[in-house]
Structure formats: structure tokens, C-alpha cells
Design a protein around this motif. Structure first.
Motif, PDB file in Angstrom:
ATOM      1  N   GLU A 118       0.830  -1.202   0.000  1.00  0.00           N
ATOM      2  CA  GLU A 118       0.000   0.000   0.000  1.00  0.00           C
ATOM      3  C   GLU A 118       0.866   1.254   0.000  1.00  0.00           C
ATOM      4  OE1 GLU A 118      -3.512   0.478   2.224  1.00  0.00           O
ATOM      5  OE2 GLU A 118      -3.859  -1.654   2.506  1.00  0.00           O
ATOM      6  N   ILE A 119       1.947   1.232   0.763  1.00  0.00           N
ATOM      7  CA  ILE A 119       2.797   2.416   0.841  1.00  0.00           C
ATOM      8  C   ILE A 119       3.593   2.588  -0.453  1.00  0.00           C
ATOM      9  CG2 ILE A 119       4.640   3.545   2.134  1.00  0.00           C
ATOM     10  CD1 ILE A 119       3.687   2.050   4.599  1.00  0.00           C
ATOM     11  N   LEU A 120       4.017   1.481  -1.059  1.00  0.00           N
ATOM     12  CA  LEU A 120       4.682   1.577  -2.353  1.00  0.00           C
ATOM     13  C   LEU A 120       3.729   2.183  -3.387  1.00  0.00           C
ATOM     14  CD1 LEU A 120       6.626  -1.814  -2.481  1.00  0.00           C
ATOM     15  CD2 LEU A 120       7.566   0.471  -2.092  1.00  0.00           C
ATOM     16  N   ASN A 121       2.433   1.848  -3.288  1.00  0.00           N
ATOM     17  CA  ASN A 121       1.446   2.465  -4.171  1.00  0.00           C
ATOM     18  C   ASN A 121       1.402   3.973  -3.946  1.00  0.00           C
ATOM     19  OD1 ASN A 121       0.734  -0.034  -5.169  1.00  0.00           O
ATOM     20  ND2 ASN A 121      -1.105  -0.234  -3.932  1.00  0.00           N
ATOM     21  N   ASN A 122       1.524   4.373  -2.689  1.00  0.00           N
ATOM     22  CA  ASN A 122       1.526   5.796  -2.349  1.00  0.00           C
ATOM     23  C   ASN A 122       2.701   6.504  -3.036  1.00  0.00           C
ATOM     24  OD1 ASN A 122       0.985   8.222  -1.108  1.00  0.00           O
ATOM     25  ND2 ASN A 122       1.250   7.491   0.980  1.00  0.00           N
ATOM     26  N   ALA A 149      -6.578   5.767  -8.308  1.00  0.00           N
ATOM     27  CA  ALA A 149      -6.523   4.353  -8.695  1.00  0.00           C
ATOM     28  C   ALA A 149      -5.172   3.747  -8.361  1.00  0.00           C
ATOM     29  CB  ALA A 149      -6.811   4.222 -10.188  1.00  0.00           C
ATOM     30  N   ARG A 150      -4.107   4.488  -8.565  1.00  0.00           N
ATOM     31  CA  ARG A 150      -2.768   3.984  -8.244  1.00  0.00           C
ATOM     32  C   ARG A 150      -2.582   3.831  -6.735  1.00  0.00           C
ATOM     33  NH1 ARG A 150      -2.345   5.909 -13.237  1.00  0.00           N
ATOM     34  NH2 ARG A 150      -0.645   5.178 -14.567  1.00  0.00           N
ATOM     35  N   LEU A 151      -3.181   4.719  -5.970  1.00  0.00           N
ATOM     36  CA  LEU A 151      -3.082   4.615  -4.515  1.00  0.00           C
ATOM     37  C   LEU A 151      -3.745   3.350  -3.984  1.00  0.00           C
ATOM     38  CD1 LEU A 151      -3.801   8.291  -3.414  1.00  0.00           C
ATOM     39  CD2 LEU A 151      -1.760   6.979  -2.858  1.00  0.00           C
ATOM     40  N   LEU A 152      -4.864   2.975  -4.575  1.00  0.00           N
ATOM     41  CA  LEU A 152      -5.637   1.854  -4.044  1.00  0.00           C
ATOM     42  C   LEU A 152      -5.322   0.524  -4.725  1.00  0.00           C
ATOM     43  CD1 LEU A 152      -7.066   4.110  -2.589  1.00  0.00           C
ATOM     44  CD2 LEU A 152      -9.258   3.093  -3.180  1.00  0.00           C
ATOM     45  N   THR A 155      -4.871  -3.102  -2.940  1.00  0.00           N
ATOM     46  CA  THR A 155      -5.341  -3.025  -1.560  1.00  0.00           C
ATOM     47  C   THR A 155      -6.701  -3.704  -1.429  1.00  0.00           C
ATOM     48  OG1 THR A 155      -6.560  -0.935  -1.760  1.00  0.00           O
ATOM     49  CG2 THR A 155      -4.181  -0.791  -1.399  1.00  0.00           C
ATOM     50  N   ARG A 156      -7.181  -3.787  -0.193  1.00  0.00           N
ATOM     51  CA  ARG A 156      -8.459  -4.445   0.056  1.00  0.00           C
ATOM     52  C   ARG A 156      -9.642  -3.690  -0.538  1.00  0.00           C
ATOM     53  NH1 ARG A 156      -7.158  -1.231   3.993  1.00  0.00           N
ATOM     54  NH2 ARG A 156      -8.738  -0.115   5.222  1.00  0.00           N
TER      55      ARG A 156
END
Length: 424
Positions: A118-122, A149-152, A155-156
């Protein structure tokens, strides 16, 4: 003028929730004024604060080139912001763990570390946002959706990524209904119009860049257009505006983390921008002025922390060079010393790609770096031999501890949120 839309919350009787959570109520959703085309005025004190903050950001970007590799420092500051802002969201990952997960992904491993993912997505979302939105002729709603979209991704709640909310959300109070909420954003039917207006405002340059970013961030947080991930997307928008306006061409200071450190002031500042009545009223003008002043002060403090960190990186590199007997300019060893701030955990393969040298050259350089104490052997992913620059990771941890402290020293003022443990 802003609107207060009167609505009724009708509970689902079959929800299985406690009786107290199943009650209905009347509530008010706040619809802010549009921004595009409005005239904004700053008090003399706030205008001076904004000018000070802009000079600080310009200095950081100018002097970064003399202290250390500016691109490397920019990447590490972005990573620091991603780690700490994710910690604000309740995602607990230390810098070392994230760096290893990032390296594992680069090597083609599937990291089992969901939180790190999730943090790598951030990190990726902010990086993409800054690059794509800076190149684009104009910021659009589609850019905001792509950032989200890239942030999530992965993820769940991935299915909500890049989609505007279709239901009411709220901040504070109960998790089940907006009856006791501290703030209720606009109804979902008003979100797209408000975002179109916000993007038009983001593409204007009539205001100083710091004031521009402050107002855009506050408006985004007021609209709260997504089911989840609003905070992270709103923080990415700050990066986009400061980069597009040319104020921070290389290094964006972690301003949103300072706002999170001053959490009550941050909440009060946002609340002050949610005025009722005319935009020209005293309440509206003073509320917005106070918010911009706070944002400018947070920027100035973030620059100071970034500069101290960058100076620490330069000191570490100087110590390394002394221990190595001043390596030959442009050798593999020299290039690695300059590249490590942006990639403190490496493998032979990643280092070769990072400095554009052969794996044999890296294999020749690494024993010297191990002997001098620059690197320490570790692992990344399932079984990849890796090497970490412990001094840089320690400096990164110190920065993570420093940012949440109101005056920059956790020994004097306790941090306002969870931080990594102090290193031995």
C-alpha cells in the motif's frame, strides 16, 4: 455562496447494527463555493509568510545540487512522506522494511507484505502524479482519478480506486451514520461539478504557488470525493501544484506531514475555510487567510527539516569518501556513493542498473564498500543477497522521528503520532 444541503439519513433496519446505530436523523451537507475566477486577497502578514515559504522552497531546490545528488534526495524525501503519511492512515511500516519490499518488487518478487505494498502504491501514485500532471497541458479530473486508482491498487478496497463516491461520506462521529459527524462533505451528486471547478482553479496561476496549493488542498479535502484515500490524494495534489508552478522543480518538501504534525491547527485551518455566507465576508476572508498562513508556516518548517536531513546525507557521504581514501571520480565506487541516498538498499543487479555499470564492476566495488562500513550485507525478497547503507537508513529513521515533533526534536516535544523507535 456555499450551501448547506438538508438531508435525511434513513437506516437499514436489516443491517444487524446496534439499535443506537440504526437510528435515522436529519443532517446538513456542506457544498463549498466554486473557486475558478474568484479573487483572493491576503493580509500583509500572510503575504509575507507566503513569500518566506516560497524563498525557502527555492533555496532547497537550488542548494540541493551542491549538498548531495538532488534527484536521490528528492526520491528519499518522497519516500519519507509516503511512509509517514501512510502511518497517519494507520499503515505501520518502517523505512528499512519498505526499502526491502521496494527492492523485492524491482527484482520480480511478489512481496507478501501487504502494508508495504500500500505504501509503495503511495510512492508510485505521487511520483506518477507529479510527472504526468506536470507534463500535461492541464490538470483534469481524470488525473485525480488516476492518482487515486494507483493509490488503491492491490489493496483491500481496490475496486473503489479511480471512482468517485456514489454515496454520502462524513468525518468524525459514528462509523455508521452522519448524525453526529464533525463535518459532512457535499452530496455525491455535486462532486463532479466541484472537481471540474477545482481543476480549473489548479490550472490558473494568478496566486503565489504556496497560496495556490493551500487553497486547492483545502477545497479537495472539503469535497472529499472518494470513499477512501482522500487524504493521500489531497497530499499528492500539493506536490502536483508546486511542481507545475515551477517552485519545486526537483525537491518538494514534505509539507503535508507538517500539517499532520500540527493536527489540531490543521483541522481548525480547514474548518476556517468552510465559511457560511458571502466569500467577501469577514469570516470568509479571515478564515482563508489564517489557513494559507498555516500552510506557509508548515512549508517553511518542512524545508528546514529537509535541509537538515540533506546536510546529514552530505556528511555521511563525506565520511564514506574519507574511509575509502577518496575513490577515483566516476568510478563504480564513486557513482555508488552518489546514488545510495536514493536507494539505500541494493543488490548487485539493481546497483548495476542504477549507475549504468556492469555487474562485474559492482562486484569489484562492493567488497571495498563493505570493508569501509558503507554497506552491510542483508537479504531482500525470498533469497536475494542485498546490501544496505546503514548510516543512510538511520538518517532516514531520524527524519521520520523529527517530522512528527512540533518543534523538530522528540526529546523536547513528543511526536503527535506514532514514529519509529529511536535507534540505539
Amino acid at each position: 455562496m456555499p450551501e448547506l444541503v438538508k438531508l435525511t439519513w434513513t437506516p437499514n433496519p436489516a443491517s444487524g447494527l446496534p439499535r443506537s446505530a440504526r437510528r435515522g436523523c436529519d443532517y446538513e451537507a456542506y457544498v463549498p463555493d466554486l473557486l475558478a475566477g474568484r479573487t483572493f486577497s491576503l493580509s500583509g502578514g500572510t503575504a509575507a509568510d507566503v513569500a518566506d515559504a516560497e524563498r525557502a522552497v527555492q533555496r532547497l531546490n537550488r542548494e540541493a545540487r551542491g549538498l548531495a545528488d538532488s534527484e536521490a534526495v528528492a526520491r528519499l524525501l518522497l519516500r519519507a512522506e509516503a511512509v509517514a503519511s501512510s502511518r497517519i492512515e494507520g499503515l505501520e511500516v518502517g523505512g528499512r522494511r519498505l526499502l526491502k519490499a521496494q527492492l523485492a518488487v524491482g527484482l520480480g518478487d511478489d512481496p507478501a507484505d501487504v502494508t508495504a505494498t500500500e505504501i509503495l502504491n503511495n510512492i508510485e501514485a505521487i511520483r506518477w502524479a507529479v510527472e504526468a500532471a506536470t507534463r500535461a497541458e492541464a490538470i483534469t479530473v481524470d488525473h485525480l482519478l488516476s492518482i487515486h486508482a494507483r493509490l488503491l491498487a492491490g489493496t483491500r478496497i481496490e475496486e473503489h480506486g479511480g471512482r468517485l463516491r456514489a454515496e454520502q461520506n462524513w468525518i468524525g462521529g459514528s462509523s455508521y451514520n452522519p448524525c453526529s459527524a464533525a463535518f459532512v462533505p457535499p452530496p455525491s451528486t455535486r462532486v463532479l461539478t466541484l472537481l471540474d471547478d477545482l481543476c480549473a482553479f489548479c490550472n490558473d496561476d494568478a496566486l503565489p504557488a504556496i497560496a495556490h496549493a493551500a487553497i486547492a488542498h483545502a477545497q479537495f479535502e472539503t469535497i472529499h470525493p472518494f470513499i477512501d484515500g482522500n487524504g493521500r490524494t489531497g497530499r499528492a495534489l500539493i506536490h502536483v501544484i508546486l511542481r507545475r508552478r515551477g517552485l519545486a522543480p526537483v525537491v518538494v518538501p514534505p509539507v503535508s506531514l507538517m500539517l499532520a504534525t500540527w493536527s489540531q491547527d490543521y483541522i481548525n485551518g480547514l474548518t476556517g475555510t468552510r465559511y457560511r455566507g458571502e466569500a467577501s465576508s469577514r469570516e470568509a476572508v479571515e478564515g482563508l487567510d489564517a489557513w494559507i498562513a498555516l500552510f506557509a508556516a508548515a512549508t517553511t518548517r518542512a524545508v528546514a527539516d529537509a535541509e537538515r536531513y540533506e546536510q546529514r546525507v552530505a556528511e555521511v557521504q563525506a565520511t564514506w569518501r574519507e574511509a575509502l581514501g577518496r575513490p577515483r571520480a566516476d568510478s563504480a565506487t564513486d557513482r555508488l556513493l552518489r546514488a545510495l541516498p536514493g536507494a539505500p538498499v541494493i543488490t548487485v543487479q539493481s546497483a548495476a542498473a542504477l549507475i549504468d555499470r556492469s555487474e562485474q564492476a559492482i562486484n569489484n566495488a562492493i567488497p571495498r564498500l563493505l570493508e569501509a562500513g558503507v554497506l552491510k550485507q542483508t537479504t531482500a525478497g525470498r533469497r536475494n543477497r542485498a546490501f544496505e547503507a546503514v548510516d543512510l537508513i538511520d538518517a532516514f529513521t531520524d527524519l521520520e522521528r523529527q517530522l512528527p515533533s512540533p518543534d523538530g526534536d522528540t526529546r523536547r516535544t513528543p511526536p503527535g503520532r506514532r514514529v519509529p523507535q529511536r535507534r540505539a
